[in-house]
Design a protein around this motif. Sequence first.
Motif, mmCIF file in Angstrom:
data_model
loop_
_atom_site.group_PDB
_atom_site.id
_atom_site.type_symbol
_atom_site.label_atom_id
_atom_site.label_comp_id
_atom_site.label_asym_id
_atom_site.label_seq_id
_atom_site.Cartn_x
_atom_site.Cartn_y
_atom_site.Cartn_z
ATOM 1 N N GLN A 1 29.620 36.599 39.898
ATOM 2 C CA GLN A 1 28.996 37.852 39.455
ATOM 3 C C GLN A 1 28.849 38.798 40.639
ATOM 4 O O GLN A 1 28.441 38.394 41.727
ATOM 5 C CB GLN A 1 27.626 37.554 38.852
ATOM 6 N N GLY A 2 29.209 40.057 40.433
ATOM 7 C CA GLY A 2 29.111 41.071 41.485
ATOM 8 C C GLY A 2 30.416 41.278 42.235
ATOM 9 O O GLY A 2 30.587 42.282 42.924
ATOM 10 N N LEU A 3 31.366 40.348 42.118
ATOM 11 C CA LEU A 3 32.653 40.476 42.801
ATOM 12 C C LEU A 3 33.677 41.131 41.874
ATOM 13 O O LEU A 3 33.505 41.197 40.668
ATOM 14 C CB LEU A 3 33.164 39.105 43.248
ATOM 15 N N LEU A 4 34.766 41.584 42.482
ATOM 16 C CA LEU A 4 35.862 42.155 41.716
ATOM 17 C C LEU A 4 36.768 41.052 41.186
ATOM 18 O O LEU A 4 37.004 40.046 41.862
ATOM 19 C CB LEU A 4 36.694 43.108 42.581
ATOM 20 N N ALA A 5 37.284 41.252 39.981
ATOM 21 C CA ALA A 5 38.213 40.298 39.384
ATOM 22 C C ALA A 5 39.272 41.055 38.601
ATOM 23 O O ALA A 5 38.987 42.063 37.961
ATOM 24 C CB ALA A 5 37.468 39.340 38.459
ATOM 25 N N LYS A 6 40.516 40.558 38.707
ATOM 26 C CA LYS A 6 41.595 41.092 37.875
ATOM 27 C C LYS A 6 41.651 40.212 36.645
ATOM 28 O O LYS A 6 41.916 39.010 36.737
ATOM 29 C CB LYS A 6 42.931 41.067 38.607
ATOM 30 N N LEU A 7 41.336 40.796 35.497
ATOM 31 C CA LEU A 7 41.257 40.049 34.252
ATOM 32 C C LEU A 7 42.336 40.506 33.280
ATOM 33 O O LEU A 7 42.643 41.696 33.209
ATOM 34 C CB LEU A 7 39.888 40.255 33.598
#
Length: 162
Positions: free
Chosen positions: A98-104
Amino acid sequence: MVYTEENIRELLDKILEPPLALFSLQVQNRKNHALIEITLDHLTHKTGSVSLTDCEEVSKRLKEELDLWGEEFDFTLQVSSGGAERALRLPEDLDRFQGLLAKLEVRLENGNWDKRVFRLGKRDGETIELIPFDRKVSKHKIIPPIQMPLAEIRKGNLFLEL
């Protein structure tokens, strides 16, 4: 002797100590040779990344254990970190990172799937708050979060902003 994921996993259970954990394991047996690929996870690191020293130590200790099985079969051992852009285990990693960037990979309103970058927000049951990320948008501009059902997320990985 045939190397199996089960017997390698048993050895790793003895070798790995928190905060190190097994992320993934693959064993491919061929005639008189096995390829053993291990990916490690660091449970307290911000992105789960494992150091080179940790990989070397686990590799050394596992090789010592495997050598005790005899020299009937040759093996190749690869120990690595999941890395800073590691694959996500859904849905539990959505909470962890949570709080981090993710490529979804998410389902769009038209039903098609597309890869988009989001900052991970709080998860509430079967829904997660996602904040769309766009490098071109000023840091001072506020982009409203969206609520997305977990069923609309197929896969993802952490994303580093450089």
